[in-house]
Design a protein around this motif. Structure first.
Motif, PDB file in Angstrom:
ATOM      1  N   LEU A 116      26.277  42.566  29.749  1.00  0.00           N
ATOM      2  CA  LEU A 116      25.627  42.535  31.059  1.00  0.00           C
ATOM      3  C   LEU A 116      24.492  43.541  31.070  1.00  0.00           C
ATOM      4  O   LEU A 116      24.685  44.712  30.724  1.00  0.00           O
ATOM      5  N   SER A 117      23.295  43.088  31.451  1.00  0.00           N
ATOM      6  CA  SER A 117      22.144  43.978  31.543  1.00  0.00           C
ATOM      7  C   SER A 117      22.152  44.664  32.904  1.00  0.00           C
ATOM      8  O   SER A 117      22.337  44.005  33.936  1.00  0.00           O
ATOM      9  N   VAL A 118      21.975  45.974  32.899  1.00  0.00           N
ATOM     10  CA  VAL A 118      21.957  46.741  34.149  1.00  0.00           C
ATOM     11  C   VAL A 118      20.681  47.576  34.208  1.00  0.00           C
ATOM     12  O   VAL A 118      20.098  47.928  33.179  1.00  0.00           O
ATOM     13  N   THR A 119      20.267  47.901  35.438  1.00  0.00           N
ATOM     14  CA  THR A 119      19.072  48.711  35.658  1.00  0.00           C
ATOM     15  C   THR A 119      19.407  49.853  36.597  1.00  0.00           C
ATOM     16  O   THR A 119      20.100  49.648  37.605  1.00  0.00           O
ATOM     17  N   SER A 120      18.951  51.042  36.253  1.00  0.00           N
ATOM     18  CA  SER A 120      19.182  52.197  37.133  1.00  0.00           C
ATOM     19  C   SER A 120      18.364  52.039  38.408  1.00  0.00           C
ATOM     20  O   SER A 120      17.269  51.461  38.397  1.00  0.00           O
ATOM     21  N   ARG A 121      18.887  52.542  39.515  1.00  0.00           N
ATOM     22  CA  ARG A 121      18.153  52.498  40.785  1.00  0.00           C
ATOM     23  C   ARG A 121      18.239  53.871  41.449  1.00  0.00           C
ATOM     24  O   ARG A 121      19.266  54.540  41.413  1.00  0.00           O
ATOM     25  N   ALA A 122      17.136  54.256  42.051  1.00  0.00           N
ATOM     26  CA  ALA A 122      17.081  55.566  42.695  1.00  0.00           C
ATOM     27  C   ALA A 122      17.340  55.473  44.193  1.00  0.00           C
ATOM     28  O   ALA A 122      17.959  56.347  44.785  1.00  0.00           O
ATOM     29  N   GLN A 123      16.860  54.388  44.792  1.00  0.00           N
ATOM     30  CA  GLN A 123      16.992  54.243  46.244  1.00  0.00           C
ATOM     31  C   GLN A 123      18.392  53.767  46.612  1.00  0.00           C
ATOM     32  O   GLN A 123      18.986  52.926  45.937  1.00  0.00           O
ATOM     33  N   THR A 124      18.915  54.316  47.714  1.00  0.00           N
ATOM     34  CA  THR A 124      20.231  53.943  48.206  1.00  0.00           C
ATOM     35  C   THR A 124      20.148  53.625  49.695  1.00  0.00           C
ATOM     36  O   THR A 124      19.096  53.786  50.312  1.00  0.00           O
ATOM     37  N   GLY A 125      21.244  53.188  50.252  1.00  0.00           N
ATOM     38  CA  GLY A 125      21.263  52.862  51.671  1.00  0.00           C
ATOM     39  C   GLY A 125      21.191  51.363  51.910  1.00  0.00           C
ATOM     40  O   GLY A 125      20.916  50.573  51.006  1.00  0.00           O
ATOM     41  N   ARG A 126      21.435  50.961  53.157  1.00  0.00           N
ATOM     42  CA  ARG A 126      21.470  49.546  53.500  1.00  0.00           C
ATOM     43  C   ARG A 126      20.122  48.858  53.321  1.00  0.00           C
ATOM     44  O   ARG A 126      20.056  47.724  52.838  1.00  0.00           O
ATOM     45  N   SER A 127      19.047  49.537  53.714  1.00  0.00           N
ATOM     46  CA  SER A 127      17.717  48.915  53.597  1.00  0.00           C
ATOM     47  C   SER A 127      17.372  48.644  52.138  1.00  0.00           C
ATOM     48  O   SER A 127      16.876  47.562  51.793  1.00  0.00           O
ATOM     49  N   ALA A 128      17.652  49.626  51.282  1.00  0.00           N
ATOM     50  CA  ALA A 128      17.380  49.454  49.853  1.00  0.00           C
ATOM     51  C   ALA A 128      18.232  48.332  49.268  1.00  0.00           C
ATOM     52  O   ALA A 128      17.754  47.541  48.445  1.00  0.00           O
ATOM     53  N   SER A 129      19.484  48.254  49.701  1.00  0.00           N
ATOM     54  CA  SER A 129      20.366  47.204  49.199  1.00  0.00           C
ATOM     55  C   SER A 129      19.879  45.829  49.629  1.00  0.00           C
ATOM     56  O   SER A 129      19.908  44.863  48.858  1.00  0.00           O
ATOM     57  N   ARG A 130      19.412  45.718  50.873  1.00  0.00           N
ATOM     58  CA  ARG A 130      18.892  44.440  51.353  1.00  0.00           C
ATOM     59  C   ARG A 130      17.664  44.012  50.567  1.00  0.00           C
ATOM     60  O   ARG A 130      17.496  42.829  50.254  1.00  0.00           O
ATOM     61  N   ARG A 131      16.816  44.975  50.243  1.00  0.00           N
ATOM     62  CA  ARG A 131      15.619  44.646  49.459  1.00  0.00           C
ATOM     63  C   ARG A 131      16.007  44.134  48.075  1.00  0.00           C
ATOM     64  O   ARG A 131      15.380  43.199  47.552  1.00  0.00           O
ATOM     65  N   LEU A 132      17.029  44.726  47.486  1.00  0.00           N
ATOM     66  CA  LEU A 132      17.482  44.267  46.170  1.00  0.00           C
ATOM     67  C   LEU A 132      18.005  42.835  46.241  1.00  0.00           C
ATOM     68  O   LEU A 132      17.679  41.997  45.393  1.00  0.00           O
ATOM     69  N   ARG A 133      18.783  42.551  47.264  1.00  0.00           N
ATOM     70  CA  ARG A 133      19.369  41.215  47.380  1.00  0.00           C
ATOM     71  C   ARG A 133      18.296  40.151  47.616  1.00  0.00           C
ATOM     72  O   ARG A 133      18.467  39.002  47.199  1.00  0.00           O
ATOM     73  N   LYS A 134      17.207  40.518  48.270  1.00  0.00           N
ATOM     74  CA  LYS A 134      16.130  39.567  48.506  1.00  0.00           C
ATOM     75  C   LYS A 134      15.463  39.130  47.211  1.00  0.00           C
ATOM     76  O   LYS A 134      14.909  38.022  47.134  1.00  0.00           O
ATOM     77  N   VAL A 135      15.493  40.002  46.220  1.00  0.00           N
ATOM     78  CA  VAL A 135      14.893  39.665  44.918  1.00  0.00           C
ATOM     79  C   VAL A 135      15.973  39.267  43.910  1.00  0.00           C
ATOM     80  O   VAL A 135      15.802  39.373  42.699  1.00  0.00           O
ATOM     81  N   LYS A 136      17.128  38.795  44.444  1.00  0.00           N
ATOM     82  CA  LYS A 136      18.228  38.276  43.631  1.00  0.00           C
ATOM     83  C   LYS A 136      18.799  39.313  42.657  1.00  0.00           C
ATOM     84  O   LYS A 136      19.054  39.031  41.485  1.00  0.00           O
ATOM     85  N   ARG A 137      19.007  40.530  43.197  1.00  0.00           N
ATOM     86  CA  ARG A 137      19.700  41.562  42.438  1.00  0.00           C
ATOM     87  C   ARG A 137      20.833  42.121  43.306  1.00  0.00           C
ATOM     88  O   ARG A 137      20.769  42.102  44.537  1.00  0.00           O
ATOM     89  N   ILE A 138      21.876  42.606  42.637  1.00  0.00           N
ATOM     90  CA  ILE A 138      23.059  43.101  43.332  1.00  0.00           C
ATOM     91  C   ILE A 138      23.147  44.613  43.163  1.00  0.00           C
ATOM     92  O   ILE A 138      23.081  45.109  42.025  1.00  0.00           O
ATOM     93  N   PRO A 139      23.302  45.379  44.238  1.00  0.00           N
ATOM     94  CA  PRO A 139      23.544  46.817  44.099  1.00  0.00           C
ATOM     95  C   PRO A 139      24.880  47.038  43.392  1.00  0.00           C
ATOM     96  O   PRO A 139      25.860  46.325  43.653  1.00  0.00           O
TER      97      PRO A 139
END
Length: 236
Positions: A7-30
């Motif tokens: 499984l390929s994973v990517t580090s993320r710096a931003q946290t919180g609900r807004s950041a998570s929603r942005r990730l899901r919009k681009v088909k990524r899962i926190p």
């Protein structure tokens, strides 16, 4: 391990609900990975790739090889929790637990029933699974996909407990030895209560014929106690 899962994973710096929603919009899962000797790290995972992984895991206990963008930093982990939206069924968050190739770890693995129980096939009993997952400790290389429990010789009234499970090479059972895993119980039949032959049931609320006063107690007399409920028939 019979099948290598990656499984390929990517580090993320931003946290919180807004950041998570942005990730899901681009088909990524926190996601987050909990290290054995390091602090938790926040990650993100590609949705289509994660769906393919889940199909390969198929509910079994599996070690997953995590890779980064540069394909050099590799870690071993297993799926600890997958959160989904109860309405849309979309993936909300994934928890991973890191393991080390040379260190034992604890994990829960599913129980799979093997064979047709004698008590079900011949004695008309019912198979009951008391424990659907077992807690074990092992090295990553020794992790079984599941724990197979053979019930072929199990009779009515008998139980297979953790302490009587067939040993698995390299695996230590961590649940109490007396914990039941699967048993065969007898079917309980409830006999319906039937009135005595030839006895006619009185009409509801009807008074004895020929005496209208019999329907009411005499002045000053105590009302008759209601009839006790019939005792339930003994269960076979």
């Amino acid at each position: 391990m019979t099948q290598k899962l990656t499984l390929s994973v990517t580090s993320r710096a931003q946290t919180g609900r807004s950041a998570s929603r942005r990730l899901r919009k681009v088909k990524r899962i926190p996601a987050i990975i909990y290290g054995m000797h390091t602090n938790p790290e926040k990650l993100s995972i590609d949705v289509p790739e994660f769906v393919r992984l889940l199909k390969a895991v198929a509910g079994r206990a599996k070690i997953i090889e995590l890779t980064r963008e540069d394909k050099k930093d590799v870690a071993l982990a297993f799926l600890q929790e997958v959160q989904r939206d109860p309405i849309t069924d979309a993936y909300l968050h994934v928890d991973l637990q890191e393991v080390k190739a040379d260190e034992k770890f604890e994990i829960r693995v599913p129980v799979v029933i093997a064979g047709e129980a004698y008590g079900v096939k011949t004695e008309g009993g019912v198979l009951e699974i008391a424990t659907h997952q077992l807690r074990i400790r092992c090295l990553p290389k020794d992790l079984p996909d599941y724990i197979s429990v053979d019930v072929t010789d199990l009779k009515v009234g008998e139980t297979i407990k953790v302490g009587s499970l067939k040993p698995v090479a390299g695996v230590e059972f961590r649940d109490l030895p007396g914990q039941p895993v699967v048993s065969i119980t007898e079917i309980e039949e409830e006999a319906a209560a039937t009135p005595a032959a030839g006895a006619a049931a009185p009409a509801a609320g009807a008074a004895p014929a020929g005496d209208a006063k019999a329907a009411a107690p005499a002045a000053g007399a105590k009302a008759a106690a209601p009839a006790a409920k019939a005792a339930a028939p003994a269960k076979k």
